[in-house]
Design an enzyme around this catalytic site. Structure first.
Site, PDB file in Angstrom:
ATOM      1  N   ASP A  66       0.853  -1.187   0.000  1.00 18.28           N
ATOM      2  CA  ASP A  66       0.000   0.000   0.000  1.00 18.28           C
ATOM      3  C   ASP A  66       0.888   1.235   0.000  1.00 18.28           C
ATOM      4  O   ASP A  66       2.006   1.209   0.526  1.00 18.28           O
ATOM      5  CB  ASP A  66      -0.902   0.016   1.237  1.00 18.28           C
ATOM      6  CG  ASP A  66      -2.027  -0.999   1.166  1.00 18.28           C
ATOM      7  OD1 ASP A  66      -2.475  -1.331   0.052  1.00 18.28           O
ATOM      8  OD2 ASP A  66      -2.477  -1.451   2.232  1.00 18.28           O
ATOM      9  N   ASP A 124      -7.098  -1.316  -4.669  1.00 27.27           N
ATOM     10  CA  ASP A 124      -8.195  -0.991  -3.758  1.00 27.27           C
ATOM     11  C   ASP A 124      -9.146   0.023  -4.384  1.00 27.27           C
ATOM     12  O   ASP A 124     -10.374  -0.070  -4.223  1.00 27.27           O
ATOM     13  CB  ASP A 124      -7.651  -0.437  -2.437  1.00 27.27           C
ATOM     14  CG  ASP A 124      -6.789  -1.443  -1.691  1.00 27.27           C
ATOM     15  OD1 ASP A 124      -6.988  -2.662  -1.869  1.00 27.27           O
ATOM     16  OD2 ASP A 124      -5.905  -0.997  -0.930  1.00 27.27           O
TER      17      ASP A 124
END
Length: 180
Positions: free
Chosen positions: A129, A147
Protein backbone atom coordinates in the site's frame (compact mmCIF):
# COMPACT_ATOMS: atom_id res chain seq x y z
CA UNK A 1 -38.53 -27.73 -42.41
CA UNK A 2 -35.64 -26.75 -40.16
CA UNK A 3 -34.90 -23.21 -39.31
CA UNK A 4 -31.26 -22.15 -39.17
CA UNK A 5 -30.10 -19.05 -37.41
CA UNK A 6 -26.75 -17.55 -36.76
CA UNK A 7 -25.35 -18.04 -33.22
CA UNK A 8 -24.53 -14.31 -33.15
CA UNK A 9 -28.24 -13.54 -33.47
CA UNK A 10 -29.20 -15.96 -30.70
CA UNK A 11 -26.60 -14.83 -28.23
CA UNK A 12 -25.03 -11.38 -28.15
CA UNK A 13 -21.29 -11.10 -27.88
CA UNK A 14 -20.02 -11.52 -24.31
CA UNK A 15 -18.36 -8.93 -22.12
CA UNK A 16 -15.00 -10.73 -22.14
CA UNK A 17 -13.43 -8.15 -24.49
CA UNK A 18 -13.68 -5.79 -21.50
CA UNK A 19 -10.75 -7.70 -20.02
CA UNK A 20 -8.58 -5.02 -21.66
CA UNK A 21 -9.61 -2.75 -18.78
CA UNK A 22 -8.62 -5.40 -16.25
CA UNK A 23 -5.18 -5.69 -17.85
CA UNK A 24 -4.59 -1.91 -18.01
CA UNK A 25 -5.59 -1.30 -14.38
CA UNK A 26 -3.64 -4.38 -13.24
CA UNK A 27 -0.50 -3.10 -15.00
CA UNK A 28 -0.90 0.35 -13.42
CA UNK A 29 -1.41 -1.25 -10.01
CA UNK A 30 1.64 -3.48 -10.27
CA UNK A 31 3.84 -0.71 -11.71
CA UNK A 32 2.94 1.73 -8.92
CA UNK A 33 3.58 -0.94 -6.28
CA UNK A 34 6.92 -1.82 -7.87
CA UNK A 35 7.95 1.85 -7.91
CA UNK A 36 6.89 2.22 -4.27
CA UNK A 37 9.01 -0.73 -3.15
CA UNK A 38 11.99 0.41 -5.22
CA UNK A 39 11.90 4.09 -4.28
CA UNK A 40 10.80 4.10 -0.63
CA UNK A 41 11.89 2.26 2.48
CA UNK A 42 9.18 0.61 4.55
CA UNK A 43 7.11 3.34 6.29
CA UNK A 44 9.06 6.07 4.50
CA UNK A 45 6.78 8.88 3.42
CA UNK A 46 7.02 11.40 0.58
CA UNK A 47 4.71 14.42 0.89
CA UNK A 48 2.82 15.27 -2.28
CA UNK A 49 0.28 17.68 -0.77
CA UNK A 50 -0.27 18.78 2.82
CA UNK A 51 -2.93 16.06 3.20
CA UNK A 52 -1.58 13.42 0.78
CA UNK A 53 1.61 11.35 0.96
CA UNK A 54 3.16 8.38 -0.75
CA UNK A 55 3.93 6.10 2.17
CA UNK A 56 5.22 2.55 1.75
CA UNK A 57 3.20 0.24 3.98
CA UNK A 58 2.55 -3.49 4.09
CA UNK A 59 -0.91 -4.87 4.69
CA UNK A 60 -0.92 -8.47 5.90
CA UNK A 61 -4.71 -8.50 6.21
CA UNK A 62 -7.66 -7.39 4.14
CA UNK A 63 -9.31 -3.97 3.96
CA UNK A 64 -8.30 -1.72 6.85
CA UNK A 65 -5.74 -4.42 7.86
CA UNK A 66 -8.56 -6.76 8.95
CA UNK A 67 -6.90 -9.92 10.36
CA UNK A 68 -3.50 -8.36 9.66
CA UNK A 69 -1.97 -9.88 12.79
CA UNK A 70 -3.59 -13.32 12.52
CA UNK A 71 -0.32 -15.23 12.03
CA UNK A 72 -0.16 -15.87 8.28
CA UNK A 73 -3.11 -18.17 7.59
CA UNK A 74 -5.18 -15.18 6.43
CA UNK A 75 -3.00 -14.94 3.30
CA UNK A 76 -4.50 -18.24 2.12
CA UNK A 77 -8.04 -17.26 3.12
CA UNK A 78 -7.92 -13.94 1.27
CA UNK A 79 -6.19 -15.52 -1.73
CA UNK A 80 -8.88 -18.22 -1.90
CA UNK A 81 -11.62 -15.61 -1.71
CA UNK A 82 -9.92 -13.61 -4.47
CA UNK A 83 -9.77 -16.69 -6.73
CA UNK A 84 -13.46 -17.48 -6.18
CA UNK A 85 -14.48 -13.85 -6.76
CA UNK A 86 -12.27 -13.67 -9.88
CA UNK A 87 -13.85 -16.84 -11.31
CA UNK A 88 -17.32 -15.43 -10.65
CA UNK A 89 -16.43 -12.11 -12.28
CA UNK A 90 -15.05 -13.87 -15.37
CA UNK A 91 -18.23 -15.93 -15.58
CA UNK A 92 -20.31 -12.76 -15.18
CA UNK A 93 -18.39 -11.05 -17.97
CA UNK A 94 -18.81 -14.11 -20.20
CA UNK A 95 -22.57 -14.19 -19.67
CA UNK A 96 -23.11 -10.42 -19.86
CA UNK A 97 -23.68 -8.84 -23.25
CA UNK A 98 -20.83 -6.71 -24.58
CA UNK A 99 -23.39 -3.92 -24.94
CA UNK A 100 -23.66 -3.63 -21.15
CA UNK A 101 -20.61 -1.41 -20.83
CA UNK A 102 -21.35 -0.23 -17.28
CA UNK A 103 -21.51 -3.73 -15.79
CA UNK A 104 -18.59 -5.09 -17.79
CA UNK A 105 -16.48 -2.11 -16.71
CA UNK A 106 -17.48 -2.72 -13.09
CA UNK A 107 -16.61 -6.42 -13.31
CA UNK A 108 -13.28 -5.62 -15.00
CA UNK A 109 -12.34 -3.10 -12.29
CA UNK A 110 -13.12 -5.43 -9.39
CA UNK A 111 -11.30 -8.25 -11.18
CA UNK A 112 -8.17 -6.14 -11.69
CA UNK A 113 -8.12 -5.17 -8.02
CA UNK A 114 -8.66 -8.72 -6.82
CA UNK A 115 -5.87 -10.04 -9.05
CA UNK A 116 -3.52 -7.17 -8.16
CA UNK A 117 -3.83 -7.73 -4.44
CA UNK A 118 -3.72 -11.52 -4.64
CA UNK A 119 -0.50 -11.30 -6.69
CA UNK A 120 1.05 -9.30 -3.84
CA UNK A 121 -0.14 -11.82 -1.25
CA UNK A 122 1.23 -14.77 -3.20
CA UNK A 123 4.56 -13.11 -4.09
CA UNK A 124 5.31 -11.16 -0.89
CA UNK A 125 2.90 -12.51 1.73
CA UNK A 126 1.36 -9.03 2.09
CA UNK A 127 -0.20 -6.28 -0.03
CA UNK A 128 1.86 -3.21 -0.90
CA UNK A 129 0.00 0.00 0.00
CA UNK A 130 1.22 3.54 -0.62
CA UNK A 131 -1.60 6.09 -0.99
CA UNK A 132 -1.82 7.89 2.34
CA UNK A 133 -4.40 10.59 3.15
CA UNK A 134 -4.27 12.54 6.41
CA UNK A 135 -7.01 15.15 6.69
CA UNK A 136 -5.89 16.31 10.14
CA UNK A 137 -9.09 15.17 11.85
CA UNK A 138 -8.98 11.75 10.14
CA UNK A 139 -6.22 9.61 8.69
CA UNK A 140 -7.49 7.15 6.10
CA UNK A 141 -5.79 3.71 6.09
CA UNK A 142 -3.09 3.52 3.42
CA UNK A 143 -4.30 1.88 0.19
CA UNK A 144 -3.32 1.22 -3.44
CA UNK A 145 -4.60 1.31 -7.04
CA UNK A 146 -6.14 -2.18 -6.73
CA UNK A 147 -8.20 -0.99 -3.76
CA UNK A 148 -9.43 2.00 -5.78
CA UNK A 149 -10.44 -0.30 -8.65
CA UNK A 150 -12.33 -2.63 -6.29
CA UNK A 151 -14.10 0.31 -4.64
CA UNK A 152 -15.15 1.95 -7.91
CA UNK A 153 -16.23 -1.36 -9.48
CA UNK A 154 -18.22 -2.38 -6.40
CA UNK A 155 -19.87 1.06 -6.26
CA UNK A 156 -20.84 0.70 -9.93
CA UNK A 157 -22.41 -2.72 -9.23
CA UNK A 158 -24.37 -1.30 -6.29
CA UNK A 159 -25.55 1.70 -8.31
CA UNK A 160 -26.64 -0.64 -11.10
CA UNK A 161 -28.59 -2.86 -8.72
CA UNK A 162 -30.30 0.14 -7.14
CA UNK A 163 -31.26 2.03 -10.28
CA UNK A 164 -31.01 -0.02 -13.47
CA UNK A 165 -31.14 -3.79 -12.84
CA UNK A 166 -34.94 -3.99 -12.62
CA UNK A 167 -35.37 -1.87 -15.75
CA UNK A 168 -32.89 -4.09 -17.63
CA UNK A 169 -34.71 -7.26 -16.56
CA UNK A 170 -38.07 -5.84 -17.68
CA UNK A 171 -36.49 -4.96 -21.05
CA UNK A 172 -35.16 -8.52 -21.43
CA UNK A 173 -38.62 -9.94 -20.72
CA UNK A 174 -40.17 -7.48 -23.20
CA UNK A 175 -37.55 -8.35 -25.83
CA UNK A 176 -38.04 -12.10 -25.37
CA UNK A 177 -41.84 -11.77 -25.66
CA UNK A 178 -41.42 -9.74 -28.87
CA UNK A 179 -39.22 -12.50 -30.32
CA UNK A 180 -42.05 -15.06 -29.89
Amino acid sequence: MTQTSSPAILKPRSGLPWLWLTIVVLLIDQLTKYLTVEMLDLYQSYEVLSFFNFTYARNYGAAFSFLGDAGGWQKYLFSGIAFVVSAYLLYSMKTTSAKERWMNSAYALVLSGAIGNVLDRLIFGYVVDFLDFDLGFYRWPTFNVADIAIFIGAAMIIIDSLFWAEKREKQKIKDSSNDS
